[in-house]
Scaffold this motif. Structure first.
Motif, short mmCIF file in Angstrom:
data_model
loop_
_atom_site.label_atom_id
_atom_site.label_comp_id
_atom_site.label_asym_id
_atom_site.label_seq_id
_atom_site.Cartn_x
_atom_site.Cartn_y
_atom_site.Cartn_z
N SER A 1 10.11 24.52 47.47
CA SER A 1 9.12 24.10 46.40
C SER A 1 9.77 22.54 45.83
O SER A 1 9.16 21.66 45.48
N GLY A 2 11.07 22.33 45.94
CA GLY A 2 11.79 21.03 45.66
C GLY A 2 12.02 20.19 46.72
O GLY A 2 12.27 19.03 46.43
N LEU A 3 11.57 20.48 47.82
CA LEU A 3 11.96 19.63 49.12
C LEU A 3 11.42 18.15 48.89
O LEU A 3 12.08 17.04 49.32
N ALA A 4 9.89 18.13 48.62
CA ALA A 4 9.44 16.93 48.91
C ALA A 4 9.96 15.86 47.85
O ALA A 4 9.99 14.63 48.07
N ASP A 5 10.63 16.15 46.85
CA ASP A 5 10.95 15.03 45.74
C ASP A 5 12.65 14.99 46.08
O ASP A 5 13.09 14.13 45.37
N ILE B 1 18.15 21.36 56.41
CA ILE B 1 17.83 22.56 56.92
C ILE B 1 17.16 23.54 56.21
O ILE B 1 17.70 23.74 54.97
N VAL B 2 15.99 23.94 56.65
CA VAL B 2 15.11 24.68 55.75
C VAL B 2 15.28 26.15 56.34
O VAL B 2 15.31 26.57 57.46
N GLY B 3 15.72 27.01 55.25
CA GLY B 3 15.85 28.46 55.57
C GLY B 3 14.64 29.14 56.08
O GLY B 3 13.34 28.78 55.92
N ASN B 4 14.83 30.30 56.53
CA ASN B 4 13.59 31.30 57.10
C ASN B 4 13.55 32.48 56.10
O ASN B 4 14.23 32.41 54.90
N THR C 1 7.88 30.82 51.42
CA THR C 1 7.80 30.85 49.80
C THR C 1 8.45 29.70 49.29
O THR C 1 9.36 29.35 49.83
N PRO C 2 7.92 29.36 48.01
CA PRO C 2 8.55 28.21 47.27
C PRO C 2 10.12 28.34 46.91
O PRO C 2 10.66 27.36 47.13
#
Lengths: 225, 225
Positions: free
Chosen positions: A190-194, A204-207, A166-167
């Motif tokens: 949702s903000g990661l790419a920027d 580290i991307v949560g699940n 989810t975003p």
């Protein structure tokens, strides 16, 4: 010089002496010669002041290994230094754990570690692993997200992750953990790419279970469910 | 007792003082009270001899955490001790890295860490993660493979892995890394189901690139290709 040579790969962890283990310190103190990537010697300057140090640049991995073997065969006690990312005969605090500690407890349950560098691994393999880890709800630790030569891969990875999370999923970014210019940033999928990332950033991307609580990321093992 | 309380989660790593970091040692020395699972205190007996120690059994995780918060609010410097598996505010050498170091360099490239314990995570989730990691050619690190209450899950995991890896794929098993009764065993995917494992065993399953060389597992990053 020792009579019989030896070769020891020593994990420095993030570099700061506070996170160096006693075992790693003893190996460096017992070495005749210390070989490694030149960027790592700054972290152990105090420990190796009176030692022979051979510093070689990045991409000279094979030369470093050959030199280490030659010196050991010649009877020297050789220590090859390595950052915490490498798995080593004398283990260190890995960058994964150092960064996770600064973020809280994001990898307290199942996680997958993968490098976005396609210099030595085909991008198709990386993309397959990204998709598999994202779909199976692993917490994801991304290493080498971007470099001067590799720019588009990170955006592609963010897009893939966005298909399975989810975003609002929390994401933590750590650059230069436990070093003087350490930086910790919290964002979401949702903000990661920027966000600004480079070779020194660990992402580290949560699940689906990861929560953000008072600026800390926490992935419960189930007690909170 | 300090005027303002503090709460620090300290990663002990495998327990042996040689792998304790200076930062972790300093935190324990500065603590008024040390709280943790009773099994961990044996590793730090020398360091905490004159401290108040509160040892609680497994499954008392919530009670440990509540007690730690209460004591910190009351103004004490509290250290909660934790094995290297937990990601902690003061990072330790994780069991994953300690076991990998004893096996050589099996996780030098992408890897996935997952627990086979279905006490707090549904088996369907674990099985999905196992299949995803196996299919995407991650090196796999399996924690908690078997316990007195969980017997069939390990065989099921071995069968799943066997669908995606060749029978000759090297596998390393480490029990009680860096502890006096440390045991290291090498096998292959075809022999895995018949090996003895328990809660203290970490299983590292190689991927398609992993090689066994002089009793060491090596997963190259690409330099050897």
């Amino acid at each position: 010089m020792t009579q019989t040579g030896s070769l020891c790969v020593v994990g420095l962890g993030p570099g700061t002496s506070a996170l160096l283990t006693g075992q790693a310190q003893a190996a460096l103190q017992g070495a005749d010669v210390i070989i490694g990537y030149d960027g790592y010697f700054q972290w152990i300057a105090d420990l190796v002041r009176h030692k022979e140090c051979i510093a070689l640049p990045l991409t000279q991995e094979v030369a470093r290994a050959q030199l280490a073997v030659e010196r050991a065969l010649a009877g020297q006690a050789v220590s090859v230094i390595s950052s915490g990312d490498d798995v080593v005969v004398i283990p260190g605090v890995s960058a994964v754990n150092a960064c996770a500690a600064l973020l809280g407890a994001p990898i307290a349950h199942d996680f997958a570690v993968l490098s976005l560098s396609d210099l030595l691994t085909p991008w198709a393999v990386i993309e397959k692993r990204l998709a598999a880890a994202a779909e199976a709800d692993f917490v994801m630790v991304l290493l080498n997200p971007k470099s001067a030569r590799r720019q588009w891969q990170f955006a592609r990875a963010c897009a893939l992750i966005g298909q399975h999370r989810t975003p609002e999923t929390p994401v933590g970014l750590v650059r230069n953990a436990y070093r003087p210019d350490q930086a910790v940033v919290l964002t979401t999928v949702s903000g990661l790419a920027d966000t600004d990332v480079d070779m020194l950033t660990t992402v580290i991307v949560g699940n689906s279970q990861t929560r953000c609580f008072q600026s800390r990321l926490i992935t419960p093992r189930g007690y909170m469910c």
